[in-house]
Design a protein around this motif. Sequence first.
Motif, mmCIF file in Angstrom:
data_model
loop_
_atom_site.group_PDB
_atom_site.id
_atom_site.type_symbol
_atom_site.label_atom_id
_atom_site.label_comp_id
_atom_site.label_asym_id
_atom_site.label_seq_id
_atom_site.Cartn_x
_atom_site.Cartn_y
_atom_site.Cartn_z
ATOM 1 N N GLY A 121 0.824 -1.208 0.000
ATOM 2 C CA GLY A 121 0.000 0.000 0.000
ATOM 3 C C GLY A 121 0.854 1.252 0.000
ATOM 4 N N ASP A 122 0.413 2.264 0.767
ATOM 5 C CA ASP A 122 1.118 3.546 0.889
ATOM 6 C C ASP A 122 1.361 4.202 -0.472
ATOM 7 O OD1 ASP A 122 1.087 3.185 3.574
ATOM 8 O OD2 ASP A 122 3.248 3.098 3.847
ATOM 9 N N GLU A 123 0.351 4.134 -1.328
ATOM 10 C CA GLU A 123 0.482 4.724 -2.662
ATOM 11 C C GLU A 123 0.841 6.211 -2.566
ATOM 12 O OE1 GLU A 123 -2.373 1.261 -2.894
ATOM 13 O OE2 GLU A 123 -2.074 2.994 -1.564
ATOM 14 N N GLY A 124 1.743 6.622 -3.429
ATOM 15 C CA GLY A 124 2.184 8.012 -3.461
ATOM 16 C C GLY A 124 3.340 8.314 -2.528
ATOM 17 N N SER A 125 3.804 7.328 -1.783
ATOM 18 C CA SER A 125 4.889 7.546 -0.820
ATOM 19 C C SER A 125 6.259 7.401 -1.471
ATOM 20 C CB SER A 125 4.778 6.543 0.328
ATOM 21 O OG SER A 125 5.101 5.229 -0.122
ATOM 22 N N GLY A 126 7.296 7.707 -0.681
ATOM 23 C CA GLY A 126 8.647 7.525 -1.168
ATOM 24 C C GLY A 126 8.985 6.067 -1.419
ATOM 25 N N ALA A 127 8.573 5.179 -0.493
ATOM 26 C CA ALA A 127 8.844 3.752 -0.686
ATOM 27 C C ALA A 127 8.099 3.214 -1.899
ATOM 28 C CB ALA A 127 8.459 2.972 0.567
ATOM 29 N N TRP A 128 6.880 3.680 -2.109
ATOM 30 C CA TRP A 128 6.073 3.257 -3.257
ATOM 31 C C TRP A 128 6.738 3.696 -4.562
ATOM 32 C CZ3 TRP A 128 3.180 6.303 -6.781
ATOM 33 C CH2 TRP A 128 2.189 5.631 -7.509
ATOM 34 N N LEU A 129 7.230 4.926 -4.607
ATOM 35 C CA LEU A 129 7.948 5.395 -5.792
ATOM 36 C C LEU A 129 9.224 4.588 -6.008
ATOM 37 C CD1 LEU A 129 7.592 9.271 -5.496
ATOM 38 C CD2 LEU A 129 6.809 7.878 -7.421
ATOM 39 N N GLY A 130 9.922 4.266 -4.905
ATOM 40 C CA GLY A 130 11.137 3.483 -5.020
ATOM 41 C C GLY A 130 10.886 2.086 -5.546
ATOM 42 N N LEU A 131 9.798 1.468 -5.098
ATOM 43 C CA LEU A 131 9.429 0.147 -5.613
ATOM 44 C C LEU A 131 9.155 0.203 -7.110
ATOM 45 C CD1 LEU A 131 7.146 -1.119 -2.724
ATOM 46 C CD2 LEU A 131 9.162 -2.320 -3.589
ATOM 47 N N LYS A 132 8.443 1.237 -7.542
ATOM 48 C CA LYS A 132 8.147 1.382 -8.970
ATOM 49 C C LYS A 132 9.444 1.574 -9.767
ATOM 50 C CE LYS A 132 4.470 3.871 -10.195
ATOM 51 N NZ LYS A 132 3.477 2.912 -10.719
ATOM 52 N N ALA A 133 10.353 2.369 -9.212
ATOM 53 C CA ALA A 133 11.628 2.594 -9.895
ATOM 54 C C ALA A 133 12.431 1.296 -9.999
ATOM 55 C CB ALA A 133 12.434 3.656 -9.153
ATOM 56 N N MET A 134 12.435 0.503 -8.932
ATOM 57 C CA MET A 134 13.180 -0.754 -8.954
ATOM 58 C C MET A 134 12.559 -1.742 -9.938
ATOM 59 S SD MET A 134 15.577 -2.749 -8.212
ATOM 60 C CE MET A 134 16.501 -1.896 -6.928
ATOM 61 N N ARG A 135 11.238 -1.851 -9.967
ATOM 62 C CA ARG A 135 10.591 -2.753 -10.933
ATOM 63 C C ARG A 135 10.962 -2.368 -12.360
ATOM 64 N NH1 ARG A 135 5.727 -1.854 -7.622
ATOM 65 N NH2 ARG A 135 5.532 -3.588 -6.147
ATOM 66 N N HIS A 136 10.957 -1.069 -12.617
ATOM 67 C CA HIS A 136 11.314 -0.598 -13.957
ATOM 68 C C HIS A 136 12.768 -0.940 -14.281
ATOM 69 C CE1 HIS A 136 11.839 1.873 -17.467
ATOM 70 N NE2 HIS A 136 12.733 2.622 -16.844
ATOM 71 N N ALA A 137 13.667 -0.756 -13.315
ATOM 72 C CA ALA A 137 15.080 -1.059 -13.545
ATOM 73 C C ALA A 137 15.286 -2.548 -13.809
ATOM 74 C CB ALA A 137 15.913 -0.608 -12.352
ATOM 75 N N GLN A 138 14.547 -3.389 -13.109
ATOM 76 C CA GLN A 138 14.644 -4.828 -13.337
ATOM 77 C C GLN A 138 14.138 -5.193 -14.736
ATOM 78 O OE1 GLN A 138 12.332 -6.319 -10.079
ATOM 79 N NE2 GLN A 138 14.001 -6.203 -8.602
ATOM 80 N N GLN A 139 13.017 -4.580 -15.125
ATOM 81 C CA GLN A 139 12.473 -4.855 -16.453
ATOM 82 C C GLN A 139 13.430 -4.383 -17.546
ATOM 83 O OE1 GLN A 139 8.658 -2.953 -16.361
ATOM 84 N NE2 GLN A 139 7.834 -4.351 -14.794
ATOM 85 N N ALA A 140 14.078 -3.244 -17.306
ATOM 86 C CA ALA A 140 15.040 -2.737 -18.286
ATOM 87 C C ALA A 140 16.247 -3.662 -18.393
ATOM 88 C CB ALA A 140 15.481 -1.325 -17.898
ATOM 89 N N SER A 163 14.735 5.526 -0.414
ATOM 90 C CA SER A 163 15.935 6.260 -0.826
ATOM 91 C C SER A 163 16.062 6.370 -2.345
ATOM 92 C CB SER A 163 17.187 5.585 -0.245
ATOM 93 O OG SER A 163 17.463 4.351 -0.897
ATOM 94 N N LEU A 164 15.297 5.563 -3.085
ATOM 95 C CA LEU A 164 15.305 5.647 -4.546
ATOM 96 C C LEU A 164 14.357 6.723 -5.075
ATOM 97 C CD1 LEU A 164 15.244 1.836 -5.495
ATOM 98 C CD2 LEU A 164 17.253 3.345 -5.284
ATOM 99 N N ALA A 165 13.435 7.192 -4.228
ATOM 100 C CA ALA A 165 12.439 8.171 -4.694
ATOM 101 C C ALA A 165 13.071 9.436 -5.274
ATOM 102 C CB ALA A 165 11.466 8.513 -3.561
ATOM 103 N N PRO A 166 14.133 9.996 -4.664
ATOM 104 C CA PRO A 166 14.739 11.188 -5.273
ATOM 105 C C PRO A 166 15.205 10.981 -6.706
ATOM 106 C CG PRO A 166 15.514 10.926 -3.015
ATOM 107 C CD PRO A 166 14.746 9.676 -3.356
ATOM 108 N N LEU A 167 15.572 9.746 -7.048
ATOM 109 C CA LEU A 167 15.984 9.476 -8.427
ATOM 110 C C LEU A 167 14.823 9.680 -9.395
ATOM 111 C CD1 LEU A 167 18.085 6.203 -7.902
ATOM 112 C CD2 LEU A 167 18.890 8.580 -7.941
ATOM 113 N N VAL A 168 13.624 9.330 -8.947
ATOM 114 C CA VAL A 168 12.439 9.518 -9.798
ATOM 115 C C VAL A 168 12.236 10.997 -10.078
ATOM 116 C CG1 VAL A 168 9.953 9.145 -9.982
ATOM 117 C CG2 VAL A 168 11.394 7.409 -8.870
ATOM 118 N N VAL A 196 9.351 7.715 -18.268
ATOM 119 C CA VAL A 196 8.924 6.733 -17.262
ATOM 120 C C VAL A 196 8.900 7.380 -15.881
ATOM 121 C CG1 VAL A 196 9.502 4.573 -16.108
ATOM 122 C CG2 VAL A 196 9.720 4.758 -18.586
ATOM 123 N N ALA A 197 9.967 8.106 -15.532
ATOM 124 C CA ALA A 197 10.014 8.803 -14.249
ATOM 125 C C ALA A 197 8.917 9.848 -14.152
ATOM 126 C CB ALA A 197 11.383 9.447 -14.056
ATOM 127 N N ALA A 198 8.678 10.580 -15.249
ATOM 128 C CA ALA A 198 7.613 11.583 -15.255
ATOM 129 C C ALA A 198 6.252 10.928 -15.025
ATOM 130 C CB ALA A 198 7.613 12.340 -16.581
#
Length: 310
Positions: A168-187, A226-231, A240-242
């Motif tokens: 859960g916690d949609e819109g949070s820093g951890a949520w953004l970081g999870l999305k960034a990591m999933r994208h990096a894995q897919q890439a 900690s990955l959220a600032p990268l987004v 993708v980040a946008a």
Amino acid sequence: MKTVILRSQALQGATASDLSAAVQYLIGVDGGGTGTRVRLSDRDGVLLGQGESGPSALGQGAEQAWRHIQQAVQAAAAQAGLGELDLSRCAIGLGLSGTGVEAQVEAFSALQPGYALVALDNDGFTTLLGAHGGEPGAVVAAGTGTIGEGLRRNGERAYISGWGWVCGDEGSGAWLGLKAMRHAQQALDGRAEAGALARAVWAVAGQDRATILAWCAAAGQHGYASLAPLVFDHAPNDPVAAGFVADAVSELERLAHALDPQAELPLALCGSIALRLSSEFSGTIRARCVSPRGDSAEGALHLVRSALQR
């Protein structure tokens, strides 16, 4: 949840006036998945000192939570020139993430180190109390996690989101970081284009499967946040980040509407992510926003002052 109030063993049978007389200092604690912030005041509300330490989210363990709280409390006492505090002369209000899980609250309560009075609630509620000075209002707080809290004019509380960073916690820093990591894995797999965001995540977590898996296994809520600032850093030049930033705005707006469907309450945006996204919210949401009067640590002081009066 309702505020959990604990007394020390020595004051179990004391009257409210006796309890109040025993307390010399008030402590307000804001504890989340990234860090702990403490405010120390005298009985008249005069600020004496402040302190910080590591995370005290209950989901990361009761022993760690108390350890970091005590470190931050002693840092505040040192700043005030008080030395080591006598906990039996202190009342502490705590706004901590993770209080929705009863077992976590019980484990934390069992380790009460001897404060005269403990008033425990979730960090969203203390953020609400701080933002609106204890008066009716609503808060959308998004930092490491996300929560929406409301205090209606009839005294009822509303509680939205705050389901935790794993699911859960949609819109949070951890949520953004999870999305960034999933994208990096897919890439890395070739399932997505390796743009600026994916490369930035690889630079932090590793550029091969074994290294990334090891990073993910150890990361936890704080690591993903900690990955959220990268987004945010790469949103101007990586679609993708946008898109992830736009998703966060949408999720937090949905939270605000669900929290107060009739738009009757003043709304405060709190937490690093919500504040960073505030200019992206719709005009309807921005029109309801007010500047917070205080923060979660101030709200925790409000919480413990109220508990002393019961």
